[in-house]
Design a protein around this motif. Structure first.
Motif, PDB file in Angstrom:
ATOM      1  N   MET A   1       0.844  -1.204   0.000  1.00 49.52           N
ATOM      2  CA  MET A   1       0.000   0.000   0.000  1.00 49.52           C
ATOM      3  C   MET A   1       0.874   1.247   0.000  1.00 49.52           C
ATOM      4  N   LYS A   2       0.617   2.157  -0.966  1.00 51.36           N
ATOM      5  CA  LYS A   2       1.480   3.339  -1.085  1.00 51.36           C
ATOM      6  C   LYS A   2       1.221   4.354   0.030  1.00 51.36           C
ATOM      7  N   ASP A   3      -0.067   4.613   0.253  1.00 54.17           N
ATOM      8  CA  ASP A   3      -0.448   5.640   1.206  1.00 54.17           C
ATOM      9  C   ASP A   3      -0.193   5.154   2.634  1.00 54.17           C
ATOM     10  N   LYS A   4       0.615   5.940   3.375  1.00 54.79           N
ATOM     11  CA  LYS A   4       0.963   5.469   4.726  1.00 54.79           C
ATOM     12  C   LYS A   4       0.460   6.422   5.818  1.00 54.79           C
ATOM     13  N   LYS A   5       0.004   7.643   5.394  1.00 56.07           N
ATOM     14  CA  LYS A   5      -0.397   8.629   6.406  1.00 56.07           C
ATOM     15  C   LYS A   5      -1.911   8.748   6.465  1.00 56.07           C
ATOM     16  N   PHE A   6      -2.446   8.541   7.661  1.00 56.11           N
ATOM     17  CA  PHE A   6      -3.900   8.616   7.850  1.00 56.11           C
ATOM     18  C   PHE A   6      -4.214   9.571   8.990  1.00 56.11           C
ATOM     19  N   ASP A   7      -5.451  10.032   9.029  1.00 56.94           N
ATOM     20  CA  ASP A   7      -5.856  10.842  10.183  1.00 56.94           C
ATOM     21  C   ASP A   7      -6.099   9.917  11.375  1.00 56.94           C
ATOM     22  N   ILE A   8      -6.840   8.846  11.110  1.00 56.31           N
ATOM     23  CA  ILE A   8      -7.189   7.917  12.198  1.00 56.31           C
ATOM     24  C   ILE A   8      -6.961   6.475  11.715  1.00 56.31           C
ATOM     25  N   ILE A   9      -6.324   5.696  12.573  1.00 58.31           N
ATOM     26  CA  ILE A   9      -6.191   4.256  12.283  1.00 58.31           C
ATOM     27  C   ILE A   9      -7.005   3.492  13.317  1.00 58.31           C
ATOM     28  N   ILE A  10      -7.738   2.501  12.851  1.00 55.40           N
ATOM     29  CA  ILE A  10      -8.528   1.645  13.743  1.00 55.40           C
ATOM     30  C   ILE A  10      -7.870   0.270  13.769  1.00 55.40           C
ATOM     31  N   ILE A  11      -7.592  -0.217  14.960  1.00 53.84           N
ATOM     32  CA  ILE A  11      -7.022  -1.567  15.082  1.00 53.84           C
ATOM     33  C   ILE A  11      -8.160  -2.522  15.398  1.00 53.84           C
ATOM     34  N   GLY A  12      -8.492  -3.398  14.455  1.00 57.92           N
ATOM     35  CA  GLY A  12      -9.590  -4.356  14.659  1.00 57.92           C
ATOM     36  C   GLY A  12     -10.765  -4.054  13.742  1.00 57.92           C
ATOM     37  N   GLY A  13     -11.191  -5.055  12.991  1.00 63.72           N
ATOM     38  CA  GLY A  13     -12.272  -4.865  12.014  1.00 63.72           C
ATOM     39  C   GLY A  13     -13.490  -5.700  12.314  1.00 63.72           C
ATOM     40  N   GLY A  14     -13.900  -5.735  13.588  1.00 60.40           N
ATOM     41  CA  GLY A  14     -15.190  -6.330  13.962  1.00 60.40           C
ATOM     42  C   GLY A  14     -16.258  -5.249  13.822  1.00 60.40           C
ATOM     43  N   PRO A  15     -17.455  -5.476  14.379  1.00 59.98           N
ATOM     44  CA  PRO A  15     -18.511  -4.472  14.253  1.00 59.98           C
ATOM     45  C   PRO A  15     -18.136  -3.111  14.832  1.00 59.98           C
ATOM     46  N   ALA A  16     -17.365  -3.097  15.935  1.00 61.92           N
ATOM     47  CA  ALA A  16     -16.967  -1.809  16.522  1.00 61.92           C
ATOM     48  C   ALA A  16     -16.044  -1.056  15.555  1.00 61.92           C
ATOM     49  N   GLY A  17     -15.020  -1.741  15.071  1.00 61.41           N
ATOM     50  CA  GLY A  17     -14.044  -1.098  14.183  1.00 61.41           C
ATOM     51  C   GLY A  17     -14.651  -0.682  12.855  1.00 61.41           C
ATOM     52  N   LEU A  18     -15.502  -1.541  12.297  1.00 59.57           N
ATOM     53  CA  LEU A  18     -16.094  -1.212  10.987  1.00 59.57           C
ATOM     54  C   LEU A  18     -17.086  -0.053  11.112  1.00 59.57           C
TER      55      LEU A  18
END
Ligand SMILES: Cc1cc2nc3c(=O)[nH]c(=O)nc-3n(C[C@H](O)[C@H](O)[C@H](O)COP(=O)(O)OP(=O)(O)OC[C@H]3O[C@@H](n4cnc5c(N)ncnc54)[C@H](O)[C@@H]3O)c2cc1C
Lengths: 308, 113
Positions: A1-18
């Motif tokens: 993945m080229k883009d490495k800078k984000f405003d917010i990163i979420i760790i975990g892709g269950g219902p809370a993260g999604l």
């Protein structure tokens, strides 16, 4: 993945993260979800969900796919099947390294790592998983047609699954550590009144034995400490969950049970680090409470980055 | 009838025999669209890109002809879905029962193929 800078990163892709991903992306804030394994979390392990408002019944897998697609439609990037190998959450810029090579940056992080089924962690448990030991009644119940099985646990899941398993098994014995149950009254009554169900209370399984498949268990009477063996065809284990917070244990404030402690805005003790879902210290763990946490953490994380 | 996955499906014993005779390294996951099986299919879909030396297939457990996997001696004693078999040069070299994590799957793929 080229883009490495984000405003917010979420760790975990269950219902809370999604859900957090959906809200953040919809607010046109750049967001990345990093998820170990396939996205959806515990939902994927759920055969049928009948208590998500607005949807009569749906498989956990389909609800996961729908949640991911909806978040992605607003621009949320979901990166699954990754392993977070290191991170630094304390500075103004948070960094997260994935698979030991890709380093991502964000101004805020939401931890939504959920939980997983607790295991007994005793002799023979790994060896006989899938060969007599199961954690899913709907998946494996039909292998035990007219057989004798044990259900371990004393909460709602154990009681309800024990009743469900009577449609296959000729006898179900509930083995539970205490002399009382932690389930709802109606679940306890239904199990107690069922003619195929009996109980071994104040006892625990201490070992699983067999050759090709499970043949017997060793049970310890917790009052006398005496151990005895019982011939059995199968054992289903429903003894609750463990929060997936070990990587954060020396950095973020955790409860005695290892859950992340947060205020009503889902903020942790570290500035710019929020939490959502089952890994948070709370009483009720459901998809609806996870999506609620996801919403609050997303909006508060956006507020946080915009105030900086 | 087949599973609703993006993997290639095996529907008959004849399919199975042809695939086994035509390919050196094969992973087949035999299950249903249930909670313990779906995560394994999803991992396999993803791993297809990483392991070009292995062919990945699924098979619906309830097909009568899935007996070709259900009744394998290597699956004797299995009581958890899915049944996953790894085949090298026509021989079953490893078989697992119930859900497997990506790490468990890759450990097997790396060691047997
Ligand atoms: C068998 C079963 C049946 C259930 N049935 C229902 C039901 O009918 N209705 C209901 O409302 N609730 C049900 N639940 C509870 C519900 O699934 C959970 O409360 C909900 O999924 C919690 O969501 P979450 O996003 O907080 O965590 P999870 O769903 O646990 O998701 C967390 C995600 O984070 C990932 N993760 C963990 N650690 C890391 C890491 N270090 N790096 C990156 N990613 C990581 C995990 O792989 C996972 O994908 C059920 C749970 C189970 C196990």
């Amino acid at each position: 993945m080229k883009d490495k800078k984000f405003d917010i990163i979420i760790i975990g892709g269950g219902p809370a993260g999604l859900t957090a991903g959906l809200y953040i992306a919809r607010a046109k804030v750049k967001v990345l979800v990093l998820n170990e394994g396939i996205s959806g979390g515990q939902m994927v392990l759920t055969h049928e969900i009948a208590n998500y408002p607005g949807i009569n019944t749906i498989s956990g897998f389909m609800l996961s796919r729908n949640m991911q697609k909806q978040a992605e439609s607003f621009g949320c990037i979901v990166k699954s099947n990754i392993k977070i190998t290191s991170f630094n959450l304390e500075g103004k810029v948070k960094t997260i390294t994935v698979n030991e090579k890709e380093v991502f940056e964000a101004k805020a992080v939401i931890i939504a790592t959920g939980g997983k089924s607790r295991k007994l962690n005793i002799e023979g448990e790994n060896e006989f998983t899938g060969k007599g030991i199961s954690y899913c009644a709907t998946c494996d119940g039909d292998f035990f047609q007219d057989k004798e099985i044990i259900v371990v646990g004393g909460g709602n899941s154990a009681l309800e699954e024990a009743v469900a398993l009577t449609q296959y098994a000729k006898k179900v014995t509930i083995v539970h550590q205490f002399d009382h149950f932690q389930g709802f009254k109606h679940a306890i009554e239904t199990a107690k009144n069922h003619k195929k169900i009996d109980f071994i209370l104040e006892a625990e399984i201490v070992g699983f034995y067999g050759s090709k498949s499970l043949e017997e268990v060793k049970i310890k009477d917790l009052n006398t400490s005496k151990e005895f063996t019982k011939k059995i065809d199968g054992v289903f284990i429903f003894i609750g969950y463990v929060p997936q917070t070990i990587p954060f244990k020396n950095i973020i404030k955790l409860s005695k049970r290892g859950e992340i402690i947060a205020d009503k805005n889902m903020a942790t003790n570290i500035s710019g680090v929020f939490v959502a879902g089952d890994c948070r210290e709370k009483n009720i763990r459901q998809i609806t409470t996870a999506v609620s946490d996801g919403t609050i953490s997303a909006l508060k994380a956006i507020e946080y980055i915009q105030s900086k | 009838m087949n599973l609703q996955t993006n993997l290639k499906h095996i529907s008959t014993e004849a399919d199975y025999n042809k695939i086994v005779s035509d390919n050196e390294n094969i992973m087949i996951c035999c299950g249903r669209m249930g909670p313990m099986c779906v995560p394994v299919y999803a991992e396999m879909e993803d791993l297809q890109n990483e392991y070009s030396n292995v062919k990945f297939y699924d098979m619906l457990f309830d097909l009568p002809e899935a007996g070709v996997i259900r009744n394998m001696p290597e699956c004797a004693g299995f009581m958890g879905l899915p049944f996953t078999v790894y085949i090298k040069n026509g021989k079953v070299v490893k078989a697992t029962s119930s859900i497997q994590s990506r790490e468990q799957i890759t450990e097997i793929l790396d060691s047997v193929f």
